[in-house]
Enzyme design. Sequence first.
Site, PDB file in Angstrom:
ATOM      1  N   SER A 548      12.707  -4.916  -0.527  1.00 25.78           N
ATOM      2  CA  SER A 548      13.699  -4.096  -1.209  1.00 25.78           C
ATOM      3  C   SER A 548      14.403  -4.942  -2.271  1.00 25.78           C
ATOM      4  CB  SER A 548      14.663  -3.488  -0.201  1.00 25.78           C
ATOM      5  OG  SER A 548      15.408  -2.444  -0.778  1.00 25.78           O
ATOM      6  N   ASP A 634       9.462   7.026  -0.524  1.00 29.54           N
ATOM      7  CA  ASP A 634      10.637   6.159  -0.557  1.00 29.54           C
ATOM      8  C   ASP A 634      11.625   6.619  -1.629  1.00 29.54           C
ATOM      9  OD1 ASP A 634      12.473   4.111  -0.614  1.00 29.54           O
ATOM     10  OD2 ASP A 634      10.988   2.506  -0.654  1.00 29.54           O
ATOM     11  N   HIS A 669      10.964   4.177   2.712  1.00 30.55           N
ATOM     12  CA  HIS A 669      11.461   2.826   2.516  1.00 30.55           C
ATOM     13  C   HIS A 669      11.271   1.947   3.744  1.00 30.55           C
ATOM     14  CE1 HIS A 669      13.733   0.034   0.068  1.00 30.55           C
ATOM     15  NE2 HIS A 669      14.558  -0.237   1.073  1.00 30.55           N
TER      16      HIS A 669
END
Length: 700
Positions: A548, A634, A669
């Site tokens: 991320s 995501d 995600h």
Amino acid sequence: MSATPAKPTPPVVKKVPKVIEQLGRKRTDDYAWMKDDNWQAVLRDPSLIKADVKAHLTEENAYTKAMLASTVDLQAKMFEEMKGRIKEDDSSVPAPDGPWEYYSRFNVGGQHPLYCRRPRGKTDGEQILLDADALAKGKAYSEVGGTAHTNDHKLFGYSEDQQGSEFYKIFVKDLESGQLLGTPIEGAYGDFIFSPDGQWLFWTNRDKEGRPDKIFRRPARGGEAVLVYEEQDDGMFMGVGTISSDAYITIGIGNQETSELRLIPAATPTAEPKVFAARKVGVLYDVEHWDGKFVIRTNAGDAVDFKLCTTAEDKTEAAHWQDWIGHEAGRFIVGIGAFKDYLIRVERLNANNRIVITNRSDKAEHPIAVDEEAYALGVEGSLEFDTKVMRYTYTSPSTPRQWFDYDMATRTRTLRKTQEIPSGHDAGKYEVKRLYAKASDGAQVPITVLKLKSVKLDGKAPLLVYGYGSYGIPQEPGFSIRNLSLVDRGWVWAITHIRGGSDKGWGWFQEGRKFKKKNTFTDFIACTDHLQKAGYGSPARTVAYGGSAGGLLMGAVVNERPDLYAGIIAAVPFVDVINTMSDTTLPLTPPEWPEWGNPIEDPAAYDYMMSYSPYDNVGKKAYPAVLATGGLSDPRVTYWEPEKWAAKLRDNTTSGKPVLLKINMEAGHGGASGRYDFLKEIAFDYAFAIWAVEKGWTKA
């Protein structure tokens, strides 16, 4: 004689140059076509994705699979190792609440937990409130976001995400009849609350961009939704909760630098929410209700690492706040929690936590601390306010998690559970060290190292360096059943506590954000260099890993110092910084301008972000082997970021080493749902690390 199989060839990726003009500046994006014009619908229904994008992602996944074919057995072996460290029928320590105690547990082979309760103090009489395995049956993805029960123990609520897009449905169940009540709530965040009287359900709505915009309530048993609060600033995050004493329902509003709280008295849950203290840019605060007044944790008045204030219930504006626990630079007050007769606060100093308990009667304090180099200490919380027992957890990189019930009156603790490792674990085999690297500006950056004691510091061991460094999120050095699959193979695992996190305080975070963001990257490089010079690894045997915003770190670092690494793993990486932070339709863009800057309106922010944006700074360099991963659903880091980055890296690298892309076509995600499917993805990443160090691509 059989023919030698042809070496896999990477997909041929078309370029469609798109010139973007912004603030008098121009940039060209050859891969902008990868972003689906209908991306918001694709998040909810991936089958709607453009044919050319789907075809390209399918080719990329096939290429990655072919290149890593030699690691299939290794992946399977590491998955079984990780799985073997999980107690298959594990259960949480029951949390008492009135006549019941609540807990979750797994069935043997189960991917998802069962949420249960039983009569307090008993070992029988279990009631299954929700079987998440049954809920997930027949679905490619299913994740329970939050659960809650009413204080009268008659209703149970849960939320479910069925796509990985983080748009949840909320359900309410009558525990007497077992029936679901009312119409499921659509398009919500995963967290929700029941009012303390059990009559109302409150939740946060997601707008079409996936941002929180409204708080609603409805009768808990079903009925019409009523708007409670609407936030006009799309740069704010928002959520609803209750205060520990259950005296108030709370609406928290804020971003990385500004916050505001609104309260609804629990006695009148349909009342309009009242502002606790008006928002002021740069001022953060949160509150507890204790001893007949409010306790405020805040950075007001230049209290960078936070202080505690108090104020009367009828005088909540900031002008009335009185300092109680003063500010100390470097001692970060992480959070506070209240019980009837005790207040607890968690403090962090040099990447380690301690818990401080204050007695209501005389305000005397005492700490819970651990005298070790690196560890993680956390508060579990409680379902009960009027209790003397506080639950906390302890773990370190070599020590499985332990749960303790701590009697705040007698200062004695009871071990309730130790994380069981069925395949066995000998903590004595491992060494945990806290090192410090000198950053380019002289700052001392902590590093937590885990390795086998038998591993020599001669530079020959493979080294994995992990980092994140954003949003003030610390990297707490706890136990991981996953990392041991590398460490037990002789790897050194290093966690970097770099600026951008709050490992050394809120000031540590502020030194790694916005116009100081590059400190995050140079800190990580300094940590890698320090480890290699100290004999923990060498460039040819070092892999960097981040996800991320940690993927942004990976992209920036590999552009700056590709020579330091044999491999880079960037999971769901935020690498297309300028384009993402310039797209106001994306869920996190306006709320994250305080973190990164606003390149739409601020030329200085544009220029600074452009100077480090991983995607925009890819050049003709000898890049190491790279693995980028993502999820088609995501909403945080959209699939096209790793897709574009991988294409540009592959077009520019001069090393001949592979750039691989793996997109999960059925997840978001967080990757795959289910405790075992997720481990398969981790095993895949770790197999790539070994493959990169051992130069597996030469054999592909």
